[in-house]
Write a protein that holds these residues in place. Structure first.
Motif, PDB file in Angstrom:
ATOM      1  N   VAL A  73       0.838  -1.185  -0.086  1.00 28.69           N
ATOM      2  CA  VAL A  73       0.076  -0.068  -0.059  1.00 28.69           C
ATOM      3  C   VAL A  73       0.981   1.209   0.033  1.00 28.69           C
ATOM      4  O   VAL A  73       0.572   2.191  -0.769  1.00 28.69           O
ATOM      5  N   ASP A  74       1.805   1.385   0.856  1.00 32.42           N
ATOM      6  CA  ASP A  74       2.843   2.335   0.786  1.00 32.42           C
ATOM      7  C   ASP A  74       3.433   2.435  -0.694  1.00 32.42           C
ATOM      8  O   ASP A  74       3.760   3.783  -1.117  1.00 32.42           O
ATOM      9  N   VAL A  75       3.756   1.746  -1.354  1.00 33.85           N
ATOM     10  CA  VAL A  75       4.335   1.651  -2.863  1.00 33.85           C
ATOM     11  C   VAL A  75       3.324   2.453  -3.563  1.00 33.85           C
ATOM     12  O   VAL A  75       3.602   3.303  -4.231  1.00 33.85           O
ATOM     13  N   TYR A  76       2.105   1.943  -3.454  1.00 28.83           N
ATOM     14  CA  TYR A  76       0.905   2.765  -4.030  1.00 28.83           C
ATOM     15  C   TYR A  76       0.921   4.041  -3.852  1.00 28.83           C
ATOM     16  O   TYR A  76       0.891   5.117  -4.652  1.00 28.83           O
ATOM     17  N   HIS A  77       0.753   4.433  -2.597  1.00 32.46           N
ATOM     18  CA  HIS A  77       0.811   5.879  -2.040  1.00 32.46           C
ATOM     19  C   HIS A  77       1.820   6.548  -2.645  1.00 32.46           C
ATOM     20  O   HIS A  77       1.792   7.952  -2.959  1.00 32.46           O
ATOM     21  N   MET A 119      -5.806   2.071  -8.215  1.00 32.67           N
ATOM     22  CA  MET A 119      -7.075   3.002  -8.364  1.00 32.67           C
ATOM     23  C   MET A 119      -7.696   3.295  -6.830  1.00 32.67           C
ATOM     24  O   MET A 119      -8.049   4.429  -6.590  1.00 32.67           O
ATOM     25  N   ALA A 120      -7.583   2.180  -6.333  1.00 32.44           N
ATOM     26  CA  ALA A 120      -8.158   2.243  -4.626  1.00 32.44           C
ATOM     27  C   ALA A 120      -7.659   3.343  -3.951  1.00 32.44           C
ATOM     28  O   ALA A 120      -8.063   4.141  -2.926  1.00 32.44           O
ATOM     29  N   CYS A 121      -6.150   3.231  -4.220  1.00 35.43           N
ATOM     30  CA  CYS A 121      -5.255   4.167  -3.627  1.00 35.43           C
ATOM     31  C   CYS A 121      -5.102   5.624  -4.356  1.00 35.43           C
ATOM     32  O   CYS A 121      -4.254   6.579  -3.855  1.00 35.43           O
ATOM     33  N   GLY A 122      -6.012   5.768  -5.014  1.00 36.46           N
ATOM     34  CA  GLY A 122      -6.091   7.062  -5.796  1.00 36.46           C
ATOM     35  C   GLY A 122      -5.104   7.344  -6.873  1.00 36.46           C
ATOM     36  O   GLY A 122      -4.681   8.474  -7.266  1.00 36.46           O
ATOM     37  N   VAL A 123      -4.312   6.403  -7.450  1.00 36.25           N
ATOM     38  CA  VAL A 123      -3.206   6.605  -8.422  1.00 36.25           C
ATOM     39  C   VAL A 123      -3.966   6.318  -9.907  1.00 36.25           C
ATOM     40  O   VAL A 123      -4.365   5.068 -10.261  1.00 36.25           O
ATOM     41  N   PRO A 124      -3.724   7.233 -10.447  1.00 36.07           N
ATOM     42  CA  PRO A 124      -4.401   7.254 -12.041  1.00 36.07           C
ATOM     43  C   PRO A 124      -3.346   5.925 -12.776  1.00 36.07           C
ATOM     44  O   PRO A 124      -2.402   5.830 -12.390  1.00 36.07           O
ATOM     45  N   CYS A 125      -3.982   5.129 -13.553  1.00 38.09           N
ATOM     46  CA  CYS A 125      -3.237   4.074 -14.386  1.00 38.09           C
ATOM     47  C   CYS A 125      -3.166   4.055 -15.945  1.00 38.09           C
ATOM     48  O   CYS A 125      -4.122   4.925 -16.469  1.00 38.09           O
ATOM     49  N   VAL A 126      -2.236   3.624 -16.201  1.00 37.14           N
ATOM     50  CA  VAL A 126      -2.069   3.472 -18.040  1.00 37.14           C
ATOM     51  C   VAL A 126      -1.992   1.879 -18.300  1.00 37.14           C
ATOM     52  O   VAL A 126      -1.131   1.237 -17.597  1.00 37.14           O
ATOM     53  N   ASP A 164     -11.168   3.767 -17.181  1.00 37.46           N
ATOM     54  CA  ASP A 164     -12.021   4.585 -18.252  1.00 37.46           C
ATOM     55  C   ASP A 164     -11.316   5.665 -18.606  1.00 37.46           C
ATOM     56  O   ASP A 164     -10.543   6.708 -18.045  1.00 37.46           O
ATOM     57  N   HIS A 165     -11.005   5.790 -19.883  1.00 37.86           N
ATOM     58  CA  HIS A 165      -9.945   6.539 -20.766  1.00 37.86           C
ATOM     59  C   HIS A 165     -10.153   7.718 -20.435  1.00 37.86           C
ATOM     60  O   HIS A 165     -11.165   8.634 -20.816  1.00 37.86           O
ATOM     61  N   ARG A 166      -9.059   8.617 -20.229  1.00 42.04           N
ATOM     62  CA  ARG A 166      -9.166   9.822 -19.492  1.00 42.04           C
ATOM     63  C   ARG A 166      -9.954  10.407 -18.530  1.00 42.04           C
ATOM     64  O   ARG A 166     -10.379  11.604 -18.506  1.00 42.04           O
ATOM     65  N   ARG A 167     -10.716   9.411 -17.951  1.00 41.38           N
ATOM     66  CA  ARG A 167     -11.389   9.751 -16.903  1.00 41.38           C
ATOM     67  C   ARG A 167     -10.889   9.410 -15.609  1.00 41.38           C
ATOM     68  O   ARG A 167     -10.735  10.164 -14.535  1.00 41.38           O
ATOM     69  N   ASN A 168     -10.192   8.160 -15.556  1.00 43.22           N
ATOM     70  CA  ASN A 168      -9.467   7.991 -14.141  1.00 43.22           C
ATOM     71  C   ASN A 168      -8.047   7.451 -14.527  1.00 43.22           C
ATOM     72  O   ASN A 168      -7.406   6.609 -13.793  1.00 43.22           O
ATOM     73  N   LEU A 219      -8.750  12.906 -11.778  1.00 41.86           N
ATOM     74  CA  LEU A 219      -8.325  11.675 -12.080  1.00 41.86           C
ATOM     75  C   LEU A 219      -8.370  10.675 -10.923  1.00 41.86           C
ATOM     76  O   LEU A 219      -8.884   9.436 -10.628  1.00 41.86           O
ATOM     77  N   SER A 220      -7.557  11.076  -9.876  1.00 42.59           N
ATOM     78  CA  SER A 220      -7.489  10.280  -8.617  1.00 42.59           C
ATOM     79  C   SER A 220      -9.004  10.177  -7.996  1.00 42.59           C
ATOM     80  O   SER A 220      -9.027   8.853  -7.533  1.00 42.59           O
ATOM     81  N   LYS A 221      -9.677  11.199  -7.840  1.00 42.88           N
ATOM     82  CA  LYS A 221     -10.963  10.965  -7.078  1.00 42.88           C
ATOM     83  C   LYS A 221     -11.710  10.055  -8.149  1.00 42.88           C
ATOM     84  O   LYS A 221     -12.594   9.119  -7.537  1.00 42.88           O
TER      85      LYS A 221
END
Length: 418
Positions: free
Chosen positions: A305-309, A331-338, A350-354, A382-384
């Motif tokens: 979890v710390d790594v994601y944060h 994503m649960a930790c608020g990190v946008p993904c690619v 969701d493309h360009r949303r999160n 994005l994080s939200k």
């Protein structure tokens, strides 16, 4: 309702993580679930290991040896296929006897054989099987990577030499699976809509019930946290934009590290660095054009979890995926993904949303997505949105209730087939 979840490992691999999380979710929402494994790693009272026997190790080795011979003594595809020719008989165990529903997950590499699954079906108990990859719907393969022969008898298996013969090995295993399934009904659950559609194309599963339910995640553990505090704990730089890559084995070509390396060459972000979480992480560091921080394989959940944060963006350029736990966790930790547009990844991102869904096998578009998140997009939005997506779709309660409904359907389906 008493549910017995069966998986090869308690904690190693994405399927093990998902199965463990489901057990906890079920126990938190009215069911009594236990997990039966070959490889137990914790002292959990709800996780039961197979009775100790020297045969357990030999079951795994025997299957690998047969496959190794069929591959003409090549290691290239050794762990991409399974034949389930050896495994344990679990039907006599007290945990099996007391269960109302048997729930199979990833049962390969010597956990259950096809004959063992056949005995489970012959017991008369309702059986649910969560598909963490395509293997239950193919003869041999865990991933198809564009192969279209998996829907039939796999007589032209791309992995085995000599495909096409009427006595082809893959066709033999296909027919063994057919005989196994003729002894009873299984309610198949795919972890993504993509895998559900793939499974429904397979002639092997014709007549079986197939649906899709995502893996659950504990949003009390995986949630937003303080980025600077996490970086200090991990010894990561406070002034860099951190790109995170995570995989059980970083050098697994299917996870797409080569594409991330090429994308990093095109980024042109001098203040960016790469954090690598997973086994063999140090092996890829010399190939990266950016400063890199290999953290190795981590099993401790709070450290994960710390790594994601600590990360600003999570990148998973896999060439084949179901519904990756790692994207869900980030994503649960608020990190946008690619990630690439493949498998269940577009269902999560969701493309360009999160986050950003890049064109398949396109390192240039992968770099474009990373750069967009780090320098152009409304990062807080994005994080939200990422957190909201997880809460709405992958929470323990949401997934547990869906599975409880499937268990009731499986019981009714079993009686209907009888």
């Amino acid at each position: 309702m008493r549910v017995l979840i069966i998986n090869t490992s308690e904690r190693t691999g994405g399927a093990a993580v998902a199965a463990s999380r489901l057990m906890k979710a079920l126990n938190n929402h009215g069911a009594k679930a236990k997990m039966l494994v070959r490889d137990k790693d914790t002292e959990s009272l709800t996780v039961v290991p197979l009775p100790h026997s020297p045969r357990l190790r030999w079951q795994f080795l025997w299957e690998r040896l047969v496959i190794f011979c069929r591959l003409h003594f090549s290691r290239q595809h050794l762990f991409e296929v399974d034949i389930a020719n050896a495994g344990s008989d679990v039907t006599k165990l007290p945990e099996f006897q007391e269960a109302d529903v048997i729930h199979l997950h990833w049962i390969n590499q010597g956990m259950l054989s096809l004959k063992g699954i056949q005995k489970i079906l012959q017991s008369g108990k309702p059986v649910v099987w969560t598909m963490h990859d395509i293997w239950p719907a193919t003869a041999l393969c865990h991933v198809t990577l564009g192969c279209q022969h998996f829907t039939t008898q796999c007589a032209h298996c791309r992995l085995l030499p000599g495909g096409g013969s009427s006595n082809d090995f893959s066709t033999t295993i296909w027919r063994r699976k057919q005989r196994m399934l003729s002894d009873g009904s299984i309610y198949f659950v795919a972890c993504s809509h993509w895998l559900e559609s793939e499974a429904k194309r397979s002639a092997l599963l014709k007549g079986q019930k197939i649906t899709s339910i995502p893996n659950p995640i504990d949003t009390r553990i995986y949630k937003k946290g303080d980025k600077q505090v996490a970086r200090q704990r991990l010894g990561l730089p406070l002034d860099k934009k951190l790109i995170l890559f995570a995989s059980q084995r970083v050098t697994n070509a299917n996870k797409g590290m080569d594409y991330l390396i090429e994308a990093c060459r095109q980024l042109q972000l001098p203040d960016a660095a790469v954090v690598i979480l997973g086994g063999h992480a140090e092996e890829v560091v010399p190939q990266l054009p950016l400063e890199a921080y290999p953290l190795g394989y981590v099993n401790e959940e709070q450290r994960i979890v710390d790594v994601y944060h600590a990360a600003d963006v999570f990148v998973l350029p896999s060439l084949s995926e179901n519904l990756p736990n790692t994207i869900m966790e980030a994503m649960a930790c608020g990190v946008p993904c690619v990630g690439f547009k493949v498998g269940g990844i577009p269902e999560e991102i969701d493309h360009r949303r999160n986050g950003y869904v890049a064109e398949y096998r396109n390192a240039e578009d992968l770099a474009r997505g990373i750069r967009w998140i780090l320098t152009e997009a409304d990062y807080e939005a994005l994080s939200k949105n990422a957190v909201h997506k997880v809460m709405q779709n992958y929470s323990q309660q949401s997934v547990a209730l869906k599975y409880l409904d499937v268990y009731h359907q499986a019981q009714a389906f079993k009686h209907y087939r009888l």
